[in-house]
Every structure is written in structure tokens, then in C-alpha cells.
Design an enzyme around this catalytic site. Sequence first.
Site: not given
Length: 432
Positions: A163, A205, A289, A316, A341, A371
Amino acid sequence: MSIITDVYAREVLDSRGNPTLEVEVYTESGAFGRGMVPSGASTGEHEAVELRDGDKSRYGGLGTQKAVDNVNNIIAEALIGYDVRDQQAIDKAMIALDGTPNKGKLGANAILGVSIAVARAAADFLEIPLYSYLGGFNTKVLPTPMMNIINGGSHSDAPIAFQEFMIVPAGAPTFKEALRWGAEIFHALKKILKERGLETAVGDEGGFAPKFDGTEDAVETIIKAIETAGYKPGEEVFLGFDCASSEFYDNGVYDYTKFEGEKGAKRSAAEQIDYIEELVNKYPIITIEDAMDENDWDGWKALTARLGDRVQLVGDDFFVTNTDYLARGIKEGAANSILIKVNQIGTLTETFEAIEMAKEAGYTAVVSHRSGETEDSTIADISVATNAGQIKTGSLSRTDRIAKYNQLLRIEDQLGEVAEYRGLKSFYNLKK
């Protein structure tokens, strides 16, 4: 004077044009705070609940009027009369008011908007910067940025499973210089892509999303951009990935064909670990990640045993900023870092608890955007307030990303000689 007199929410738009919440908190003194809530595209299944309306006739079902109403009609009534400086009591009151383990009744988006606005109102009342209010007198560490300059997976239409492909200017002497290095590499990359006839449109992003021939093509192009900009890969600038592997994991198989088509491989957990190790051996990678699926605990433990001394392994979707999952990871030796987050857990109090737990265990904490972002720059202040040492907030384009970088420039300026950019020392979880 610091007593809350009103709490008000409205529906606004995020960087993808989807609805989100903006919350305002007012006090007797006139001190005021505003918070905006981000939203993710690839989300962990254990995240706190983001309450959406589900009315397909309005914003395709993504409206947030229910969450807005919960703030204006339920949370506001409960919080009026609280001292705005009592963050923990306010956050705990909202958690109790919701009464569910995942904030599914009122919505984590409703609760978080209030939590951020309360902190900002308290800082305004005390007439100090947000990072100083949240962190106290020992606040001084500017984070090493992870800059997502190539978007793949669920963040773009590029045929690459991973990603995010990030640059990490850990060799810079200051945050200001790290940001300059990143911007110069970003522009060098854009020029290289143009020369190859590849797209230079940017993804969610702010990174580019060209149709590369595969993962290694993307990595080698980034390395070329680093060198073209005049920096040394593996000495001054390092690489990072967000594999977001839960997005292509199914029934024990890491299925790259989901994003890469016929060219993509299908790998077992053991083969996935071998592949990650191959990449680490070949390229100057410092952080990875979600290399394994969020529920593949055996895979995570095996990966950490294999590579945990050499590379930062960030959870994450695996940890979702939740101390319950983090505590298990620490106990079982899975991962060596947690992504933070705020909207995965829903309050600033719980966010800070996760960061503290990570640090006490020798894990790093990487403060992160989503995002779907807004102009709210709270995460920049959180990263400095906690001396976290690392931040992930996108590429060097799009105002929703740059807002965080610009806030960090302001903070570095305000801190003056006290400001500390630790660079490679921020990766204190690595032994080699």
C-alpha cells in the site's frame, strides 16, 4: 472559567470528499477548541466503530449525521459543567456514556472529535501550544518522518499489492532539513516518472500511483530518485513499506493477484516471511508495517524472531492502537513497534496510554494520519507531546498532508535550541 458551556458538532468533508465530523467546545472564559476526525480506507477489523448513517440517498450511505446528533444531543448534555482541563475524566465519561467495547453506540468518530476539541480548548484557556499542554515541560523531540511517495494497494489504482512505499530521511540533522530532503526526492521522483512516460497523478496520501512493473521496480525507482536528489540510500535516507497485507490475505494465503493480477504470487505465511527477508537483504529498508495479516499471530511471531533486530516491524491493523492487543504482542514477542492512529481507539487518553505502554516495553510508537484526512494538525502536536520520535503523515503534496508538516516546522521553530531531531536514534528498537 475553564468550565465547558457548549459542545457542538457539524458534518464537514475529508480529503476524499467523504463526510466526517468537526466538533467545537466552548468554555465560560471564551476559550475554544475545534477538532476534526480522519477516516481510513484500509481498516483493521478490530478498530473502534466509525458511525456512518447508511442512508444510500445521501453521500452514498457515508453520512455522519447520526454521529453529529450523538454529539449535539447526548455527549454535549453530559459534558457541560466539566472542567475542560480534565481530559481523562472527560474521555472516560464519554467511554462510559457509550458503554460498548468498541464505541459502537455513539461512534468513535463522535467521541474523538470531542476529545480533540476538549484538548484544544484547554490549551487555548491556558494560552499555551497544544503540544505543550499535552506533553508538559519535557516536550522536545521532533519526529523522523516516513513519507509515502508511492501509493499502491487500496490507496491507488496502481497494480502493486503493497500500500505504501516510503522514504525516511533519518540522516538529516533537523526536522526542517528532513522535510527539505523529502521534498527534493519527491520532485526528483516526479521527473523520473515523467521521463519514463508514467503517470504523475497522486493518490489519497499524496504519493504517486504509476503503473510500475512490480514491487522491485517501484523500490528501485525510489532509490534512483534519492540518488538523483543527491542523497545516499542506506546512509542518509532509508526505505519503508506498509504492506497492508490484511488487504490481500485470505484463508492462509497472501494473494498478491488481488492487486497485481496474473503477475502476482500466492504465498504461504512462511513464504511471505522469506519474501520480506529477501527485500530487507536487498534494499536499505528500515521499517515495515503490517507485513503479516492482522490475525496471523504465528506469522507475526515468526517474522519478529527472524527480522525483529534488523528492521522496525510496525503493527497497524495488528494492534489498532489498542492496549489489549499491544499487551498481547509484547508478551508473545510479536512486532516491535505500534502505529498510533487516534481514530482507531477514539480518545486522546487511550491514545497516550498505548504510546506509554509501547515505550515501556521498548517498542517504538509511530504517530500516523489516515488516508482520509482534514486540515486538522493535531497528530503533529501529539507526536511532539509524547516525544514519540516518528510520524507518518503522507507525501510532500496535498494540503491535508502538508498541514501536519507545516505545524511541525512551527513547533521546531518555537522550541528553538531545545528542539531535538533524533533521526536514526528514533529506531531504538533495532539492535543491528
